[in-house]
Design an enzyme around this catalytic site. Structure first.
Site, PDB file in Angstrom:
ATOM      1  N   ASP A 122     -20.639  54.202  46.231  1.00 23.74           N
ATOM      2  CA  ASP A 122     -20.806  53.381  47.425  1.00 23.74           C
ATOM      3  C   ASP A 122     -22.001  52.449  47.246  1.00 23.74           C
ATOM      4  O   ASP A 122     -23.058  52.870  46.777  1.00 23.74           O
ATOM      5  CB  ASP A 122     -21.039  54.319  48.630  1.00 23.74           C
ATOM      6  CG  ASP A 122     -21.050  53.590  49.953  1.00 23.74           C
ATOM      7  OD1 ASP A 122     -20.022  53.005  50.304  1.00 23.74           O
ATOM      8  OD2 ASP A 122     -22.096  53.612  50.629  1.00 23.74           O
ATOM      9  N   GLU A 182     -18.485  50.179  43.861  1.00 23.65           N
ATOM     10  CA  GLU A 182     -18.269  49.225  44.947  1.00 23.65           C
ATOM     11  C   GLU A 182     -19.398  48.212  44.850  1.00 23.65           C
ATOM     12  O   GLU A 182     -20.526  48.488  45.228  1.00 23.65           O
ATOM     13  CB  GLU A 182     -18.319  49.920  46.313  1.00 23.65           C
ATOM     14  CG  GLU A 182     -17.968  48.982  47.449  1.00 23.65           C
ATOM     15  CD  GLU A 182     -18.776  49.190  48.725  1.00 23.65           C
ATOM     16  OE1 GLU A 182     -18.410  48.600  49.737  1.00 23.65           O
ATOM     17  OE2 GLU A 182     -19.794  49.913  48.716  1.00 23.65           O
TER      18      GLU A 182
END
Ligand code: NOJ
Length: 562
Positions: free
Chosen positions: A201, A243
Site C-alpha cells: 500500500d 501501489e
C-alpha cells in the site's frame, strides 16, 4: 522457469473478506464464508486472490488503519481460519496476496498509543513528530475535500504528528531501522501462513523520507531491494506488487534496473488513458502510455486493472481529457471524488452495455501485464451513490436474488447490498448468471480460460500494429517464436479495419480467431481486412498452431530468456 515466475501469467482477483460472504450470519463477511466460495473462484478461472486488509482495525478506512499486524480481525474469524483459507487456496492452485499497509498504522495501534504517551518510549521514534506545525502542513493531502492537513496536534504527546492520509492514520517513520525490521517480520509472519506476496500500500510514501524539515519528497528506493532480498531468502517465489501512482519515468526506480526491487506495479498510467480511450475512442494517448511504460526488467510485470476499491484516479490526464472522462462516465458531482476521480463501479459507468463491458474486459485482459479483476465485476455489479466516498463501490457481493443478495442472513449487513434499479441483486447476481450460458459471468469464464492459454501477453514483447482506423487499437505480442494479435474497436461505429503484419511472422497470412470461427486470411498484398462491430474485438493467433489454436511448439526454457 516459465511457471516459476507465476505472477507473469496470473489472473488476480481482488476482494474484501468483509463484503464477500458471511457464513456466521452476523452481517459481516468472514473467512469461513470466503472458503465456501473458493470453488466458485476456481471455476471462474482466477489464479490468485488479493485480499484487502483483514487485520484487527477500528475500520475508519476500510481496514487500511491497522491496529495489529499479526492478527485477524475477530469479525472475520481467527488465524486458524486464515490458514484454512490459504490451505484451501493452495489445494485449488490459487495464490494469495495480501495488503501490506505499513506506511501508517491506526492511531489505536499500541505502538502509537505508547509513542504519544511517553516521549521516552522506544516507539516514539517509530512515528514522525514536530514540536510546531510545519508551514507546509496543508500540502500533499491525499483526500482533498475530506482531509485538510498532513500534520495534526496530539495533546498527549504535546506535538504534531505526520499523517499522509487521514488524521487517524499516523505515518510510521519508515527510515527508522527498527521499523524496517518490523516490516520484514510482518512479511515473514504471513509468508509462514501461506501467502505468496504482498500488495504494498502507498509504496512511494513508504519509501519517502519523512519529517518537518523535508521540503521535497526524497525516495529511498534501496528499501525496496531490502524487502525483495528478504522475501527471496524466506520464500523464493514471493512477490511485492507496489501501489505506486508515479510518472512513467519513475517506474524503473521501483522495478530496479536489474530487476532487483519490486516484481510488480499497478499501471496507473495505462489505467487512466484506457478510460480516456473508452470515453472518446481516441487511442493515441493510450498508445503513448503503453510505450512510456514499456521499459521494465525481464522479471518485472505490470498489474493491469480497470476499477479497484478506490476512486478511478484521473489525476494524470490533462484537464480536457479528464473532463471528457467525467462527461462520459461520471457527469454528476456526486459521482466524482477528491477533485480528480470517479467513484463508480465499471458496469454503470458503461451504462450496463454488454458490448462495452466486453470491450473493456477484453482490453484489460490483453494489454501488457497481469490482469487484476475486482470482485463483482464479473457479473457487472453496480454502485450505491448514497454511500459516502469510496464505500459506494464496496457493497457486498451479489450471490443471488434472495434477501441481502445471498450475502448474509442478517438484517444488518456491514454495507447494504445494492437492492434497487437495474444493478440491484434481484437482477444482477451469480446464481442467475451461472445458469445462463450467455451471461457476462460465463463470458468472463470463457475469456479467462483463453487468456491463460496466451503466455505471450504476460511474457512477450508488444508492438502496436498500424491500422486503417484511429479508433481501432491492434496490439501484437511475440514470444519464443509464437505470436498473437488483439484488435479492439473503441468506437460505436462498426466498420472494416485493415492492417498488415510484418513478414517475419509465422504464417502471417493466416490469423486464427481464438474466440470464434471467423478466421482471417490475408488479401493478395498481405493485408488483413476485418469487419468489426461497434465496440468489437478479436483475439488472433498468428499462424503456427494446431487446430485448437495452441502454438505448435514451445521453445525450451533458457535461464534469463524473456
Ligand atoms: C491506498 C488504498 O488503496 C486506499 O484505499 C487507502 O485509503 C490508502 N492507501 C491509505 O491506506
Amino acid at each position: 522457469m516459465i511457471n516459476d515466475l507465476w505472477y507473469k501469467t496470473a489472473i488476480v482477483y481482488c476482494l474484501s473478506v468483509a463484503t464477500f460472504m458471511d457464513a456466521d450470519g452476523d452481517g459481516i463477511g468472514d473467512f469461513q464464508g470466503l472458503i465456501g466460495r473458493l470453488d466458485y473462484l476456481q471455476g471462474l478461472g482466477i489464479t490468485a486472490i488479493w485480499l484487502m486488509p483483514f487485520q484487527p482495525s477500528p475500520h475508519r478506512d476500510d481496514g487500511y488503519d491497522v491496529a495489529d499486524y499479526y492478527g485477524v480481525d475477530p469479525r472475520y474469524g481467527t488465524l486458524g481460519d486464515f490458514v484454512e483459507f490459504t490451505h484451501g487456496c493452495k489445494q485449488r492452485g490459487i495464490r494469495v496476496l495480501i495488503d501490506l499497509v505499513v506506511n501508517h498504522t491506526s492511531d489505536q495501534h499500541p505502538w502509537f498509543q505508547q509513542a504519544r504517551q511517553d516521549p521516552a518510549s522506544p516507539y516514539r521514534d517509530w512515528y514522525v513528530w514536530s514540536k510546531t506545525k510545519p508551514a507546509n502542513a496543508a500540502d500533499g493531502v491525499v483526500f482533498p475535500g475530506v482531509q485538510k492537513t498532513t500534520w495534526t496536534r496530539d495533546a498527549k504527546a504535546g506535538a504534531y504528528y505526520f499523517h499522509r492520509f487521514y488524521d487517524f492514520q499516523p505515518d510510521l517513520n519508515t527510515s527508522n531501522p527498527a521499523v524496517q525490521a518490523e516490516i520484514l517480520k510482518i512479511m515473514g509472519f504471513w509468508l509462514q501462513l501461506g501467502v505468496s506476496g504482498f500488495r504494498m500500500d502507498a509504496a512511494p510514501f513508504v519509501i519517502a523520507a519523512k519529517g518537518a524539515a523535508i521540503k521535497k519528497p526524497v525516495e529511498h528506493y534501496e528499501m525496496l531491494r531490502t524487502f525483495r532480498e528478504f522475501l527471496q531468502w524466506r520464500q523464493g517465489d514471493a512477490i511485492i506488487l507496489a501501489e505506486a501512482n508515479v510518472l512513467p519515468g519513475e517506474d524503473m526506480r521501483y522495478f530496479g534496473d536489474t530487476g532487483d526491487r519490486v516484481q510488480m506495479m499497478f499501471n496507473f498510467d495505462v489505467n487512466q488513458n484506457l478510460f480516456y480511450a473508452l470515453a472518446t475512442a481516441d487511442t493515441k494517448p493510450l498508445i503513448t502510455a503503453m510505450k512510456a511504460t514499456e521499459p521494465r526488467p525481464a522479471t518485472g510485470q505490470w498489474g493491469l486493472f480497470l476499477r479497484n476499491h478506490d476512486e478511478l484516479d484521473l489525476g494524470r490526464l490533462t484537464k480536457p481529457q479528464r473532463q471528457a472522462v467525467f462527461d462520459a462516465f461520471g457527469p454528476e458531482r456526486n459521482m466524482q471524488l477528491y477533485d480528480r476521480g470517479i467513484r463508480r463501479r465499471l458496469a454503470p459507468m458503461l451504462d450496463g452495455d454488454r458490448r462495452r463491458l466486453e470491450l473493456a474486459y477484453s482490453l484489460m485482459l490483453t494489454l501488457p501485464g497481469t490482469p487484476v479483476l475486482r470482485y463483482g465485476d464479473e457479473i457487472g455489479m453496480g454502485e450505491d451513490l448514497a454511500l459516502p466516498e469510496r464505500n459506494c463501490a464496496r457493497t457486498p457481493m451479489q450471490w443471488s436474488s434472495e434477501k441481502m443478495g445471498g450475502f448474509t442472513q442478517s438484517d444488518k449487513p456491514v454495507l447494504p447490498p445494492v437492492s434497487f434499479g437495474a444493478f440491484g441483486f434481484q437482477h444482477v447476481n451469480v446464481s442467475s448468471q451461472r445458469r445462463d450460458p450467455n451471461s457476462f459471468l460465463n463470458w468472463t469464464e470463457r475469456v479467462l480460460r483463453m487468456r491463460k492459454e496466451l503466455p505471450e501477453i504476460g511474457w512477450g514483447q508488444f508492438s502496436i500494429v498500424k491500422t486503417s482506423q484511429a479508433s481501432v487499437l491492434a496490439v501484437r505480442y511475440d514470444w519464443r517464436g509464437a505470436a498473437v494479435v488483439v484488435v479492439h474497436n473503441l468506437s460505436a461505429i462498426p466498420g472494416e479495419v485493415r492492417f498488415k503484419l510484418g513478414l517475419q511472422d509465422p504464417e502471417p497470412g493466416f490469423l486464427v480467431n481464438l474466440l470464434s470461427d471467423d478466421h482471417s486470411k490475408a488479401e493478395a498484398g498481405g493485408k488483413h481486412c476485418i469487419l468489426l462491430e461497434a465496440y468489437g474485438y478479436r483475439w488472433f493467433r498468428i499462424g503456427g498452431m494446431d487446430q485448437l489454436g495452441h502454438q505448435k511448439a514451445i521453445v525450451q526454457d533458457r535461464p534469463g530468456r524473456r
